[in-house]
Design a protein around this motif. Structure first.
Motif, short mmCIF file in Angstrom:
data_model
loop_
_atom_site.label_atom_id
_atom_site.label_comp_id
_atom_site.label_asym_id
_atom_site.label_seq_id
_atom_site.Cartn_x
_atom_site.Cartn_y
_atom_site.Cartn_z
N ALA C 260 -6.16 -3.31 -9.46
CA ALA C 260 -5.93 -3.48 -8.03
C ALA C 260 -6.67 -2.38 -7.27
CB ALA C 260 -4.44 -3.41 -7.74
N LYS C 261 -6.94 -2.64 -6.00
CA LYS C 261 -7.52 -1.58 -5.17
C LYS C 261 -6.42 -0.71 -4.57
CE LYS C 261 -11.82 -3.99 -4.09
NZ LYS C 261 -11.78 -5.46 -3.84
N ALA C 262 -5.25 -1.32 -4.41
CA ALA C 262 -4.09 -0.57 -3.93
C ALA C 262 -2.83 -1.24 -4.49
CB ALA C 262 -4.05 -0.54 -2.41
N VAL C 263 -1.76 -0.47 -4.53
CA VAL C 263 -0.52 -0.96 -5.14
C VAL C 263 0.66 -0.61 -4.24
CG1 VAL C 263 0.99 -0.82 -7.15
CG2 VAL C 263 -1.47 -0.58 -7.46
N ILE C 264 1.52 -1.58 -4.01
CA ILE C 264 2.80 -1.27 -3.36
C ILE C 264 3.91 -1.47 -4.39
CG2 ILE C 264 4.50 -1.96 -1.62
CD1 ILE C 264 2.19 -2.74 0.20
N VAL C 265 4.64 -0.41 -4.64
CA VAL C 265 5.78 -0.50 -5.55
C VAL C 265 7.02 -0.76 -4.71
CG1 VAL C 265 7.15 0.71 -7.28
CG2 VAL C 265 4.67 1.06 -7.19
N ALA C 266 7.52 -1.98 -4.84
CA ALA C 266 8.74 -2.37 -4.11
C ALA C 266 9.72 -2.87 -5.15
CB ALA C 266 8.41 -3.44 -3.07
N SER C 267 9.94 -2.02 -6.14
CA SER C 267 10.63 -2.47 -7.35
C SER C 267 12.13 -2.32 -7.26
CB SER C 267 10.09 -1.69 -8.55
OG SER C 267 10.01 -0.32 -8.22
N GLY C 268 12.62 -1.83 -6.12
CA GLY C 268 14.05 -1.79 -5.95
C GLY C 268 14.73 -0.65 -6.68
N ALA C 269 15.98 -0.87 -7.03
CA ALA C 269 16.78 0.18 -7.65
C ALA C 269 17.72 -0.44 -8.67
CB ALA C 269 17.58 0.92 -6.58
N PHE C 270 18.06 0.37 -9.64
CA PHE C 270 19.03 -0.09 -10.64
C PHE C 270 20.41 0.37 -10.19
CE2 PHE C 270 15.31 1.57 -13.16
CZ PHE C 270 14.68 0.36 -13.33
N GLU C 271 21.35 -0.55 -10.22
CA GLU C 271 22.70 -0.13 -9.87
C GLU C 271 23.27 0.75 -10.98
OE1 GLU C 271 25.51 -3.19 -8.76
OE2 GLU C 271 26.48 -1.74 -7.43
#
Lengths: 413, 92, 964, 171
Positions: C260-271
């Motif tokens: 990728a040329k850029a990455v957005i990490v929107a991977s959330g959270a673990f409860e």
């Protein structure tokens, strides 16, 4: 269930004391300062006190003990080297290892599994014979075996390697073992501490004070320490330390990577190495397959992981064990290996008086932990290296007397 | 996989390249001492930092120089050895 | 008793399709789309697994691949994650790591002896006496491990693909979806991935009893669908982050490596689970797990539940439980003041009892200890984190649903070198410095409110657009508003323990305290000693609590403890995916078909497949080789040597280049002759050898060994860069093939196909000619590697078969036959020629192999010269000699690499050895002590079986033995 | 559009030359060369002229082309102009799945927007060195691939297997 665990069930307070004391600040001076709180440095501290009565020693560790290559290797112990000097040295290490759990009173899970170095080519078979013959000569149990014997020890192995690289035979090394690597550092730490050596974590050496070619102290992030003797036992950080004293060495740092699978019930009892497929593997007591490969091809001073490493490794693992397709790799990691041109360590004295080097361990330092500790302690105590490590002296490069281990370079460690 | 830029062929994954070691100037073999030569042959600048290195782009057979930090693994620039002087001048 | 609810829109199951399967012998039904866990839970089966160490019964915890409470085998595969693996018709399932099944696991006694297994117990016992250790080791190994590997599992190598995009967005929850819409609308090629089967993330389950988020979700999904430049991959996880935005995406079908040329990490959270006694009993689950059951699978988590919360989120969960038709008997809020805002009010309105400043002190198990039947509740001192048990009371329930906080799913961010800092407002680590081209959005960024997450997604997309040089407005980063989503210390001490922090490894609070007492009070040491986070879920539900516990033990703020390093993989990844379908390139000469047709046995040399020998029917390898060799000695033989490296050195400075590159002299070499070449490295070590034929003043044609050809050419290219001589290098290895015809009849056979005068006078040894042979343009090199009478013929690769066939035809009557590379090894040995790499090793210098004759020290420079000047002053350590065993030797024949023994010490080794039928002697090369190098000296070789065999140094070629 | 076609064009005539004076020499023999490094042009008779890197050229005739033959017969030894003999294996790949196939073989982005027209890349394909370019041929987008001829059998095998797997055909 062994009775020693009973006290844990019976006592209200956890009955185990600290492994090693937590000291606040280092003293003003020590007889010996050891840089590097990994297995080697801690073992040296232990043997300095135990064998030579030198316990006014500080071990300075930049991070936490055993956090470098001691905690990052694949924990294989063996002595099936190519040169008599190498075999003798590592055999002495194996011998100490065999009784080390008892000596340190810490279960290191020293598990003698037998070690097969697989040969897929005629030329690898030649090297196996070479090593076997030298091992036999020195009295170490190694021999060349055929596919039948390999199949008997590891019936799950696909001897054709999925048709990619049929196995012609192997070097079988009976004493080949694995051990719990963290425990080795902790055990030596506890031992050294019990004799009075002081262990400092989060203590970084910033510079080494050398006057007129002699060591006189080290500057740390916790102040200046006077000392006349400094041992550098920092594995992949060696060039940074030698730079502090203006010493040139042949050491170049390459990452060495490894990975581990999910636990599964025990099935792999031996330790397997394939030079051609660049794989070494054993199954830990927890049930994980611990796997490594050859060095990364270029210099990097970091413990980053790469995808091509794990792709290559798993592909070759599947050549050997086709049924592992859906077994999952949990984690990959890397250590920094300090490589020398002849694949042998650099040990002993240096041109700087009072500065000792225990370095160049490349990919094989863990197995040498006890003996390197012992011989470096001897070197420091006597200001003279014992015969056992003469061949590993730094001056061999200037003398064009490199060790012969290079011949075994094609074989994984 | 890391990317590296061949000055002729452009940016490619590292698997297309072969590492050729540090770029070093040999001492004058006619005037240096044996010890100096032995040091040149065996010793290396092992401490991390910015280094000039040889890299080889396999598919095209191109050798070039990469200025790389061996700790961060970041490549500052790459150029042909023949252009080294020009590159140094430009950066001044 | 079925817990299945009636149909709800948006659910992931297809009620029209019923599925039958068995679990540990019992029959179950499910709907298509159910996971194994959801199907079993719906049927009221709650004990679904047993824990790793204590074999405690376990049920649904996260239902999200964040824990490994439930691992199963279907008889083929093992360690299957039942929470996320879809159930299939006809499956026969069993939990792993039990003896006799989950319900009656014979190993459950281990739980009762757990006091005997303190933290790090295996370091503390079993090693004395030493000889009993193997017994204990065997027991421990058997007890550990999880599933049993199926040795018949097929070798599955999946395709591995590469793909490229402008922006990779990891996680398709509200922030990821919003980011994708924004970025794609601005024209970027976007790849959006999510590990779940459907897009939406928490929008698909976190409803708080209302429909608002579901509606948001529908809107976003519609927008995504309308944008053609978004590639969506669901059921796909990002396994790791590697430099330069290289990310392997793992799907069932294989791996796609995204650049990728850029990455957005929107991977959330673990409860994160709150920690209290028996928090691992089946029926105790995370709030998000309960919501997943309800909205994705239409399953009621329990009939009568208690919500144990330490944040506002628990109140939403309580409303969802009510919406699912469950009774909520109490909301127990650890926080002194409680809260939950509007949700609190709504719950009160609906008659739910709320206990602020209370905790679940312990879960109460049914008599068979298999699941939860109640909860002991008491007041909680939220300052000192202790339970106030004076007025504790028990509530009967079949479910405890927990919400205490979150840990960011920041693995990829860590791997990308992101600096993280602890934000006390949200009680979470959040990114503080991101590397170029990496952006974070949503919960992983510490943003929890739905609108804020969506705005944060848009902000991240704008940042990515700016980074990629697209015009975009700068929007300010969101800051979480409201109470902390995570509790600072949601842990309830209990004198009897069994308050689990790490469910993979059965680690309780006291294990941390005791580890610290033993000095393992650094997070990394603690991890190694306790093994927290080292199980298959890699600390997703345990690392954060471990950090908080250690901070408390040491009296330090959390950020001083730091985090452990995050390493790939995000989820454990199958070897068949990682290894995948690879490539095994091989090179073939143009004669390969001929060799194959004539029964050749092939050997691999580098990538090349070479014919090693041609066994006739029933012939052994040794017999075949001797027969081929005899043909060469008696009449003639033909070998395909097309794999030789072939390099042209053109240009006015060609001779000078060779003089600098090799040890010999070439400036004065006559056109039409060839000379031996020896290549050293800078240390003076022998690297390779070959032959340089001078074609013209400004053209040499080099042939070099197969194995090193590519490396030698590469080094020549590098030297060309350094030396700047006026030359041109052309690698013709693949363009030209080569044949060697050797033996007394070779000249006669060859002369029948060429006009060239082959007489010794016209074409002596050491010469080469260009001509045509059988109408094929050919360079003929009169080399003597395998025979004094031999011609190496180099021709365009495609015409080599024509040449070969013509020679074969011409030689038929003379007894000409093909021989292979193994035979060549014997022939060259008989001739007394060494081979670098066989008769030398990585340290051999030319003096040790007697190559002084080709070292011209009077040149101004050659590679390795200066080192030789040093080496020449030093005593030799070993010397390669030619040797023979006694005539008619009958004993155990030494093998290559058997040792040369001198007075009980190792003096050297055999590098080559073979019986020569032609000479009728066993001959070879060996390294001996330099004192023994004279012809006639004898030395001992030790065989595999330890016998000493006497050998005698002889002169080469070995043929002299025959005459003697 | 067909799903996938793999056509072996190894038999086409080729001529290679390299050296600092190679471009000039070709020009003097009536061969127009690409101005930029790693680019290609079509000469008359659809003769393909490829510039490999900066100073090496590979010329490929159509079936009935004579350029290569003529250049070969004209070749004389001149300083700075060095003939490069070739025995390449060469393939034409086309069809709707061609990028799918290439994405397994090669790590580079070879899509229309990433690979410029008249651009040529020397990279790795199926683990070996190869030269790749994209052409419009009879209104169809095709990819051309060259590799060392001694890898030809291997390459053919790999291409054939993937093509068949993806539902294509092999000629």
């Amino acid at each position: 269930m062994p009775f020693r665990l009973l006290k844990y069930a019976l006592k209200k307070e956890h009955p185990a004391p600290r492994f090693f004391k937590a000291h606040e600040m280092p003293k003003k001076s020590y007889d010996v300062v050891i840089i590097g709180g990994g297995g080697h440095g801690l073992a040296a501290a232990y043997y300095l006190a135990k064998d030579h009565g030198i316990s006014n020693v500080a071990v300075l560790e930049k991070g936490y003990i055993g956090g470098g290559n001691t905690g990052r290797n694949t924990a294989i112990v063996r002595s099936n080297y190519l040169t008599p000097e190498g075999v003798n040295f590592y055999d002495a290490s194996v011998k100490i290892y065999e009784g080390l759990s008892e000596e340190l009173d810490l279960n290191l899970f020293y598990s003698t599994r037998g070690h097969f170095t697989l040969a897929h080519t005629e030329s690898a078979m030649r090297t196996m014979r070479w090593r076997a013959e030298v091992n036999k000569h020195v009295g170490v149990e190694s021999r060349v075996v055929g596919p039948d014997e390999i199949a008997k020890a590891c019936p799950q192995l696909d001897l054709s390697c999925s048709g990619q690289a049929p196995i012609l035979g192997a070097l079988f090394h009976a004493p080949g073992s694995i051990a719990r690597h963290d425990g080795v550092a902790w055990g030596y730490a506890r031992g050294a501490d019990s004799y009075g050596a002081e262990i400092y974590q989060n203590t970084e050496v910033l510079s080494i004070d050398v006057k007129n070619g002699k060591v006189c102290g080290v500057q740390t992030n916790k102040g200046y320490i006077e000392t006349k003797q400094v041992l550098s036992a920092v594995a992949g950080f060696t060039p940074r330390i030698t730079e502090m004293v203006g010493l040139e060495t042949p050491i170049v740092i390459h990452p060495l990577q490894a990975c581990v699978t999910e636990p599964m019930k025990p099935w792999l009892d031996t330790i397997l190495v394939s030079g051609s497929l660049h794989v070494y593997v054993s199954q830990s007591s927890r049930g994980e397959l611990v796997m490594g490969s050859s060095l990364d091809p270029y210099e990097v001073h970091s413990t980053r992981s790469t995808l091509d490493f794990v792709e290559g490794l798993t592909s070759h693992m599947l050549d050997m064990f086709p049924f592992l397709s859906n077994v999952k790799v949990v984690r990959q990691w890397a250590g920094m290996a300090d490589m020398t041109p002849d694949f042998a360590p650099i040990m002993g004295k240096t041109p700087i008086e009072g500065f000792y080097l225990d370095a160049g361990w490349g990919t094989w330092g863990f197995k040498a932990t006890p003996i390197s500790g012992k011989t470096m302690a001897q070197t420091i105590a006597n200001d003279s290296a014992p015969d056992l490590i003469h061949t590993f002296r730094l001056s061999r490069f200037e003398d064009y007397e490199l060790t012969g281990e290079k011949g075994a370079a094609s074989v994984g460690h | 996989m890391k990317l590296l830029t061949c000055p002729i062929n452009g940016t490619r994954p590292l698997s297309e390249f072969i590492f050729g070691g540090e770029y070093r100037q040999a001492p004058d073999q006619n005037t240096c001492s044996d010890a100096e030569w032995a040091a040149y042959v065996h010793n290396r600048q092992g401490a991390p930092g910015d280094k000039k290195e040889w890299w080889y782009h396999s598919p095209s057979g191109t050798w070039f120089i990469a200025e790389r930090n061996t700790q961060t693994d970041k490549v500052a620039r790459t150029y042909l050895l023949a252009d080294a002087k020009k590159v140094v001048k430009e950066s001044k | 008793m079925s817990l299945r609810n009636s149909y709800k829109p948006g659910e992931w199951i297809n009620r029209a399709k019923e599925i039958n399967f068995t679990f540990e012998g019992e029959a179950f039904t499910a709907f298509e789309g159910d996971t194994i866990s959801s199907a079993l839970w719906a049927a009221g089966q709650k004990v679904l697994g047993r824990s790793f160490k204590y074999h405690r019964p376990r049920g649904v915890l996260s239902l999200a691949n964040h824990d490994v409470n439930i691992l199963m085998t279907d008889g083929t595969d093992t360690n299957m994650r039942a929470d996320v693996v879809e159930v299939k018709d006809g499956m026969t399932l069993q939990a792993v790591n039990t003896i006799g099944g989950v319900k009656k696991d014979k190993n459950n006694y281990i739980d009762s002896i757990s006091p005997l297994l303190p933290v790090g117990f295996y370091y503390k016992a079993f090693h004395t006496p030493r000889k009993l250790f193997p017994f204990w080791e065997h027991m421990i190994r058997k007890a550990a491990g999880l599933g049993i590997v199926n040795f018949d599992y097929p070798r599955i190598l999946k395709r591995k693909l590469h793909t490229h995009c402008d922006l990779l967005i990891i996680g398709a929850g509200p922030s990821g979806l919003t980011a994708a819409c924004k970025a794609a609308s601005a024209g970027l090629q976007v790849t959006l991935i999510d590990e779940n089967r459907h897009l939406g993330g928490s929008l698909s389950y976190d409803h708080g009893g209302h429909k608002v988020s579901a509606e948001y979700g529908e809107d976003l999904l519609k927008k995504i669908e309308s944008l053609p430049n978004i590639t969506v991959r669901v059921g796909a996880y990002a396994a790791g982050y590697y430099p330069d935005h290289f990310i392997p995406i793992v799907e069932t079908g294989g791996i796609t490596k995204v650049r990728a040329k850029a990455v957005i990490v929107a991977s959330g959270a673990f409860e994160q689970p709150p920690v209290f006694r028996y928090n691992d009993l089946p029926g105790v689950m995370l709030g998000s797990a309960a919501q997943r059951l309800i909205y994705r699978y239409g399953v009621k988590p329990c009939h009568n539940g208690i919500v144990f919360t330490a944040n506002d989120y628990g109140y939403r969960v309580a409303l969802d439980l009510l919406a699912a038709g469950a009774n909520v008997l109490a909301v127990v809020d650890l926080r002194a003041g409680g809260n939950g805002g509007l949700h609190n009010l709504e719950l009160c309105k609906r008659g739910v009892k709320i206990y602020a400043g209370h905790c679940v002190y312990e879960a109460v198990a049914t008599s068979d200890k298999s699941k939860v039947r109640g909860a002991v509740i008491c007041a909680y001192d939220d300052k000192n984190n202790v339970a106030l048990t004076d007025n504790k009371f028990t509530v009967d329930c079949d479910g405890i649903v927990m919400s205490a906080g979150w840990a960011p799913a920041a693995a990829l961010l860590y791997q990308a070198g992101t600096a993280m800092q602890f934000d006390y407002d949200v009680q979470q680590f959040v990114p503080s410095r991101l590397l170029d081209g990496i952006f974070a959005a949503g919960k992983v960024n510490g943003i929890f409110e739905l609108d804020q997450r969506m705005r944060d997604g848009e902000r991240a997309a704008n940042d990515a657009l700016n980074y990629l040089g697209k015009l975009a407005v700068n929007t300010n980063a969101e800051k979480h508003s409201g109470g902390a989503p995570s509790h600072a210390y949601a842990m309830v001490p209990h004198p009897k323990g069994k308050n689990f922090v790490d469910f993979d490894e059965d680690i309780q609070i006291k294990d941390f305290e005791n580890a610290a007492k033993e000095g393992f009070d650094n997070i990394e040491l603690m991890k190694r000693f306790t093994t927290v986070g080292m199980g298959p879920s890699q600390g997703k539900h345990s690392n954060m609590n471990a950090i908080r516990i250690l901070a408390k033990i040491r009296g330090l703020p959390v950020e001083k403890i730091g985090t452990t390093t995050s390493r790939p993989f995000f989820h454990p990844t199958p070897m068949g995916h990682l290894g995948g379908r690879g490539f095994h390139p091989h090179r073939l000469t143009s004669l390969h078909d001929w060799h194959e047709a004539h029964g050749a046995v092939f050997t691999d040399i580098g990538a090349w497949k070479r014919a090693a020998y041609y066994p006739q029917f029933g012939q052994t390898k040794a017999d075949a080789i001797q027969a081929e060799a005899m043909a060469v000695r008696k009449s003639a033989g033909l070998i395909d040597v097309s794999s030789l490296g072939k390099i042209e050195v053109h240009g006015p400075a060609a001779a000078e280049f060779l003089e600098r590159f090799f040890t010999g002299k070439y400036a004065n070499q006559k056109i039409g002759t060839w000379r031996y070449t020896l290549l050293l490295d800078e240390a003076g070590v022998v690297v390779d050898d070959g032959v340089a034929s001078r074609v013209a003043d400004d053209l040499f044609y080099l042939s070099i060994g197969t194995a090193n050809a590519a490396m030698v050419y590469r080094e020549m290219q590098r030297c060309q860069q350094e030396w700047r001589l006026d030359i041109g290098l052309v690698n013709v290895t693949g363009a030209f093939g080569a044949i060697n015809i050797a033996g007394p009849a070779a000249r006669e056979i060859l002369s029948s196909l060429t006009e060239l005068d082959l007489s010794t006078e016209a074409f002596p040894l050491g010469h080469f000619r260009e001509t045509t042979v059988a109408n094929v343009p050919t360079k003929v090199i009169r080399a003597s590697f395998v025979s004094d009478m031999a011609y190496e013929l180099h021709s365009p690769m495609r015409q080599v078969p024509q040449l070969w066939n013509a020679l074969m035809d011409a030689g038929k009557q003379k007894g000409l036959r093909a021989f292979g590379s193994d035979t060549q090894r014997l022939l060259r040995l008989e001739m007394g020629h060494t081979i670098p790499g066989i008769d030398t090793d990585g340290l051999t210098n030319p003096y040790e192999i007697g190559a002084e004759w080709v070292i011209k020290m009077d040149k101004p420079y050659f590679v390795g010269q200066r080192s030789l000047s040093i080496l020449s002053k030093r005593p030799l350590r070993k010397q390669l000699v030619a040797f023979t065993l006694a005539a008619n030797f009958k004993g155990e024949v030494p093998l290559e690499c058997n040792l040369v023994i001198d007075s009980g010490e190792i003096a050297g080794r055999v590098t080559s050895i073979s019986y020569s039928k032609f000479i009728d002697r066993i001959i070879g090369f060996a390294y001996v002590a330099p004192a023994k190098k004279a012809v006639g000296s004898s030395f001992d070789i030790r065989t595999d079986n330890g016998l000493l065999v006497a050998a005698t140094v002889v002169a080469t070629p070995f043929f002299q033995l025959q005459e003697a | 559009m067909p799903i996938l076609r793999v056509i072996d064009l190894s038999a086409h005539e080729r001529y290679g030359v390299k050296g600092p004076q190679a471009a000039k020499w070709l020009a003097s023999h009536g061969v127009a060369t690409p101005k930029n490094a790693n680019a290609w042009v079509l000469n008359k008779g659809k003769t393909l002229v490829m510039r490999l890197g900066t100073s090496e050229f590979l010329i490929e005739d159509q079936t009935d082309g004579k350029t290569c033959e003529k250049l070969a017969s004209d070749t004389k030894r001149v300083v700075g102009v060095y003939k490069v003999p070739h025995a390449d294996a060469s393939y034409l790949l086309a069809g709707s799945e061609v990028l799918n196939m290439l994405s397994e073989l090669c790590s580079l982005d070879l899509g229309e927007s990433a690979l410029a027209e008249n651009e040529l890349v020397m990279t790795q394909l199926a683990g070996i060195s190869a030269t790749i370019l994209r052409q419009r041929m009879d209104k169809e987008t095709v990819y051309r691939v060259w590799c060392d001829g001694t890898y030809g059998v291997y390459m053919q095998h790999v291409l054939r297997n993937i093509a068949v797997e993806l539902g294509g055909s092999v000629a």
